[in-house]
Enzyme design. Structure first.
Site, PDB file in Angstrom:
ATOM      1  N   HIS A 422     -57.966  21.255 -48.207  1.00 33.60           N
ATOM      2  CA  HIS A 422     -58.066  19.844 -48.580  1.00 33.60           C
ATOM      3  C   HIS A 422     -56.694  19.249 -48.903  1.00 33.60           C
ATOM      4  O   HIS A 422     -56.300  18.225 -48.356  1.00 33.60           O
ATOM      5  CB  HIS A 422     -59.004  19.732 -49.794  1.00 33.60           C
ATOM      6  N   GLU A 713     -53.589 -16.751 -34.000  1.00 33.28           N
ATOM      7  CA  GLU A 713     -54.527 -15.750 -34.492  1.00 33.28           C
ATOM      8  C   GLU A 713     -55.944 -16.276 -34.586  1.00 33.28           C
ATOM      9  O   GLU A 713     -56.822 -15.613 -35.116  1.00 33.28           O
ATOM     10  CB  GLU A 713     -54.051 -15.153 -35.820  1.00 33.28           C
ATOM     11  N   ASN A 736     -54.673  -9.041 -35.605  1.00 33.44           N
ATOM     12  CA  ASN A 736     -55.680  -8.615 -36.596  1.00 33.44           C
ATOM     13  C   ASN A 736     -56.735  -9.714 -36.737  1.00 33.44           C
ATOM     14  O   ASN A 736     -57.926  -9.491 -36.551  1.00 33.44           O
ATOM     15  CB  ASN A 736     -55.035  -8.376 -37.970  1.00 33.44           C
ATOM     16  N   CYS A 799     -47.719  -9.437 -33.565  1.00 30.84           N
ATOM     17  CA  CYS A 799     -47.295  -8.920 -34.869  1.00 30.84           C
ATOM     18  C   CYS A 799     -48.453  -8.332 -35.663  1.00 30.84           C
ATOM     19  O   CYS A 799     -48.297  -7.972 -36.817  1.00 30.84           O
ATOM     20  CB  CYS A 799     -46.577  -9.995 -35.677  1.00 30.84           C
TER      21      CYS A 799
HETATM   22  C1  PEP Z   1     -52.710 -10.798 -38.049  1.00 29.64           C
HETATM   23  O1  PEP Z   1     -53.683 -11.456 -38.371  1.00 29.64           O
HETATM   24  O2  PEP Z   1     -52.648 -10.145 -36.992  1.00 29.64           O
HETATM   25  C2  PEP Z   1     -51.530 -10.729 -38.908  1.00 29.64           C
HETATM   26  C3  PEP Z   1     -50.445 -10.103 -38.538  1.00 29.64           C
HETATM   27  O3  PEP Z   1     -51.610 -11.303 -40.124  1.00 29.64           O
HETATM   28  P1  PEP Z   1     -52.375 -10.692 -41.380  1.00 29.64           P
HETATM   29  O4  PEP Z   1     -52.681  -9.267 -41.073  1.00 29.64           O
HETATM   30  O5  PEP Z   1     -51.447 -10.866 -42.537  1.00 29.64           O
HETATM   31  O6  PEP Z   1     -53.587 -11.553 -41.483  1.00 29.64           O
HETATM   32 MG    MG Z   2     -53.508 -12.954 -39.878  1.00 27.13          MG
END
Ligand code: PEP
Ligand code: MG
Length: 849
Positions: A422, A713, A736, A799
């Site tokens: 572990h 985004e 993201n 990003c």
């Molecule tokens: C994203 O949304 O991809 C991003 C880089 O911003 P955060 O993760 O801060 O929302």
């Molecule tokens: Mg974001």
């Protein structure tokens, strides 16, 4: 004796035989190369992928004919030979051809004990690997006074038939079982997980046994020219010399060693011959090889040569050394290192030059070095962390309840456990140095002491250093080396930078992150999430005052206090990045993230703001949203509460003036607006940013430029990228949020069903880990195309977390993106992955063979 051409489906390995990696596998091809180099290899026959496949389907190969290649009384081994050794394969079977008659002969030549050991091992291997019997009866038989009789009897009891005596029949069964094992479902899934194609073939090599037995110098061993962990040039391996006049086998060192007898001293010619062979292999096979050999009556035989299995650090060192010696090109060196493997090199290490007062030893379970106070419980580790005191957690062994303590500790030592215990598994995941199985120490939890093997007693709070790379703990603090940016690593990275054609920036929110980005030689900062700067306790209070302000005047007063803090952060970022681009994203999260949610926190807040609790609770309730991630955040805050962005851009521009003055060169900041979904949002925010820039220019009397960008985004921003690009010099895709919104899948809650979705094939993979090329990817392509239609030179990047994923980097590169941005520790991985893509676009095989 057969000639090469006589063996239908079988190919005797000679310098000119038609043996290829893609038809007979890597082992067969390597053996042929050794033959061509005049290295003494026992007689070997290769069986092709096609023939093995037919055997798996039920064909019966002509084994009498095959065995006739090995003389009247053959004794042979069979080893797997797939195109790539990493794909695995069935285990080798040795001593095929052993039977009662051969055993009786061998008793006369090599003695009863050696002959019986050989026969029993074969019966055991045949029973377990070929007949698929349980191992226990054969393990018991091996302990019997007459092990051959017992093993033969065990076989007959289990199979209801005697052990096969005909070598051709034995061979028939061995080939069949190895061929079938390769075609089995679990073997197929395993190799596919390691990158093998669906139709990967298995070849086999049948080789004359060359036992290390006989009078005079005899024995067997393995030898390599490098240390598997460090990659340093150093002879490693072992030699088991056959005992003289009835003595037991003697295990000895290869190179001269003060700890005991060595081949170099006792059989120098043999040692010299082996090192010459290794040198020849290195130059001609262009690889560090491990050689398996036997010696019989002083005569050396090389049975097999395989690439030395080694650590990532050693891999880098070997690849760079081969290129620097002109054996391979720098490009080939780059392609030989798996990008993801670099993560292993990126930890702080104990300086090898440091003075070491070793207090205990164990298994080196997770690399890296750390110094801290000894603590003996998870709770003590957390307390230590809360006082910002680094600590080393010492436990008999760890359990899941220790996780929080492990998170809080800088290093871990356990008395019990092995490489997969572990503590070892968790520590590797966390990147913490860890020693397990330090069994010679004694822990007293009651006394809170460790007593080491030499009787020294260390108490809670004493400072020790964990060296997880060597498995040693040291007394006191010792100098550390920053993550292994040693010369070979830096050389490889430099070569990667020379060939890659996509930028790699780092996501860095604080000066510490920026220093890490700089250490890993990122091409700048691609995303600075400014809200992370507000979580420090002193700033959080001011931030909360700003959120709770009743009037614009009060809000402005709080913002005025935040302004110099932000300005300092940015000056520091610009200074650290020294002219590299820095992309600063304006405030993004919903404000309630800065507020407490439990009663205790609310009371503390009421006290610090000098407000009644009911007031504070009401205000917090008023800020709460049903779906905050789709609510008042990002640019929506910028539009409705513009003073926050005003403060931030003023801090950025004042820092720009200051940093430009300090550096004596113009700094050009990049300012990025998050969560945009409409052109008008950008228009409104841009107008205010321009006006703040104009004020700062007037107030400071200094001109400067800045670049405005938009974070794409939301799906709408991708679709409307054409009109948005009219206001933006760059578009950075936040994959993201874009993944979250494209799927309608919460980033925070998807874990609950993600496993079921992936195992049912709904999603090929977790789209938050690996970019969904089909859906989210299409939005990226649409956004890029529409953005470029408006502004041909718009800078494009990713990003989100996907930025450090080699597959996503490939996607972005194909789409002509300018850079990706990822966490600092991923930067080297991304740089190398980008180099691989530039050198060898996916689908084009390595032409080194
Ligand atoms: C994203 O949304 O991809 C991003 C880089 O911003 P955060 O993760 O801060 O929302
Ligand atoms: Mg974001």
């Amino acid at each position: 004796m057969l000639n090469p051409g006589d063996l239908k489906d079988f190919t005797l390995i000679t310098p000119t035989a038609d043996v290829r990696t893609d038809t007979h596998g890597g082992r067969a091809k390597c053996l042929q190369r050794l033959v061509r180099l005049d290295i003494p290899i026992p007689r070997t026959v290769a069986i092709s992928f096609g023939a093995v496949h037919k055997i798996a389907e039920g064909a019966r190969p002509d084994t009498p004919r095959l065995l006739s290649a090995f003389g009247r009384t053959p004794l042979v081994s069979v080893r797997p030979s797939s195109a790539d050794p990493d794909w695995g394969g069935p285990g080798a079977v040795l001593n095929i051809g052993m039977n009662n008659e051969r055993y009786a002969e061998l008793c006369k030549t090599i003695g009863r004990e050696a002959a019986s050991a050989q026969y029993v091992k074969f019966i055991q291997a045949y029973a377990i690997e070929v007949a698929r019997l349980d191992p226990e009866p054969f393990e018991e038989a091996a302990e019997d006074d007459d092990p051959v009789r017992a093993a033969l009897a065990a076989f007959e009891i289990e199979m209801d038939e005697p052990f096969p005596q005909d070598p051709a029949e034995q061979m028939q069964e061995v080939l069949r079982s190895m061929a079938r094992a390769w075609e089995g479902v679990s073997a197929r899934l395993l190799r596919q997980a390691r990158g093998a194609p669906v139709d990967a073939g298995l070849g086999l090599v049948v080789q004359d046994m060359a036992p290390g037995l006989g009078t005079g110098e005899s024995g067997s061993g393995v030898i390599r020219m490098i240390d598997k962990v460090t990659g340093d040039r150093q002879i490693t391996g072992r030699y088991k010399r056959k005992g003289r006049s009835g003595r037991k086998r003697q295990e000895m060192f290869l190179a001269a060693d003060p700890r005991g007898a060595s081949m170099e001293e006792e059989a120098p010619e043999l040692f010299a011959q082996l090192t010459r062979i290794l040198d020849t292999c290195r130059t001609n096979l262009r690889e560090e090889m491990e050689i398996k050999f036997t010696v019989s009556h002083g005569e050396l035989r090389v049975l097999d040569a395989v690439k030395v299995v080694r650590s990532a650090r050693a891999d880098v060192k070997v690849a760079v050394a081969l290129a620097e010696d002109g054996i391979i090109s720098p490009e080939q060196a780059l392609l030989r290192v798996e990008p993801m493997s670099l993560t292993e090199l990126l930890h702080t290490q104990v300086d090898p030059e440091a003075k070491r007062d070793v207090i205990l030893k164990g298994i080196a379970a997770s690399p890296g070095g750390a110094t801290g106070r000894l603590v003996f419980s998870s709770r003590a580790a957390q307390t230590s962390a809360s006082h910002e005191l680094p600590c080393i957690l010492v436990r008999r062994e760890t359990t899941p309840e220790d996780i929080r303590g492990m998170h809080a500790a800088q290093g871990i030592i356990t008395e019990r456990g092995g490489m997969t215990s572990h503590a070892a598994v968790i520590a590797r995941g966390l990147g913490l140095p860890c020693i397990v199985g330090a069994s010679r120490m004694r822990i007293s939890r009651r006394e809170k002491t460790v007593t080491t093997a030499d009787g020294r007693v260390f108490h809670e709070g004493d400072i020790v250093t964990v060296d997880g790379t060597t498995g040693e703990a040291l007394a006191g603090a010792v100098p550390m080396l920053e993550p292994a940016l040693d010369r070979p690593f830096r050389t490889l990275m430099r070569w990667a930078d020379e060939v890659r054609d996509i930028g790699i920036r780092a996501n860095a929110d604080t000066p510490d992150d920026a220093r890490m980005a700089e250490t890993f030689e990122a091409d700048g900062i691609g995303l600075c999430r400014t809200e992370h700067m507000f979580f420090e306790p002193a700033r959080l209070t001011v931030m909360r005052e700003m959120i709770f302000a009743d009037s614009e005047v009060d809000r402005q007063a709080a913002l005025d206090r935040l302004l110099p803090m932000q300005r300092e952060d940015f000056v520091e970022l610009f200074r650290i990045m020294a002219g590299q681009p820095v992309c600063i994203r304006l405030f993004d999260p919903p404000l309630h993230e800065f507020l407490p949610s439990d009663r205790e926190g609310l009371m503390a807040l009421a006290e610090s703001l000098d407000l009644p609790l009911s007031d504070v609770t009401r205000r917090v309730d008023a800020l709460s949203e049903f779906n905050p991630m789709l609510g008042m955040r990002g640019v929506r805050l910028g539009v409705t509460m513009p003073e926050i962005y005003d403060m931030q851009v003023r801090a950025i521009f004042e820092a720009t003036v200051e940093a430009s003055r300090q550096a004596g060169a113009a700094v050009v900041p990049e300012v990025m607006i998050p969560l945009v979904s409409a052109k008008r949002e950008v228009e409104l925010v841009k107008a205010r940013i321009d006006s703040v820039a104009a004020s700062v220019r007037v107030e400071t009397g200094q001109g400067f430029d800045y670049r405005l960008g938009v974070m794409v985004e939301t799906p709408r921003a991708a679709l409307r990228a054409g009109e948005i690009a009219g206001y933006a010099a760059f578009l950075s895709f936040g994959t993201n949020d874009l993944t979250q919104m494209t799927y309608g899948l919460s980033r925070d809650d998807a874990g609950r069903f993600m496993g079921t979705y992936v195992s049912n094939g709904v999603f090929h993979e977790d789209p938050f880990h690996s970019l969904d090329r089909d859906g989210v990817g299409e939005l990226l392509l649409i956004g890029a195309e529409r953005g470029r239609e408006t502004r041909r030179d718009v800078v494009l990047s990713v990003c989100g977390e996907h930025g450090g994923d080699p597959d996503t980097i490939g996607f972005c590169r194909d789409a002509g993106f300018d850079y990706v941005s990822c966490s600092p520790f991923r930067v080297p991985v991304a740089r190398l992955a980008a180099a691989h893509l530039a050198l060898q676009p996916p689908g084009v095989p390595d032409s080194e063979d």
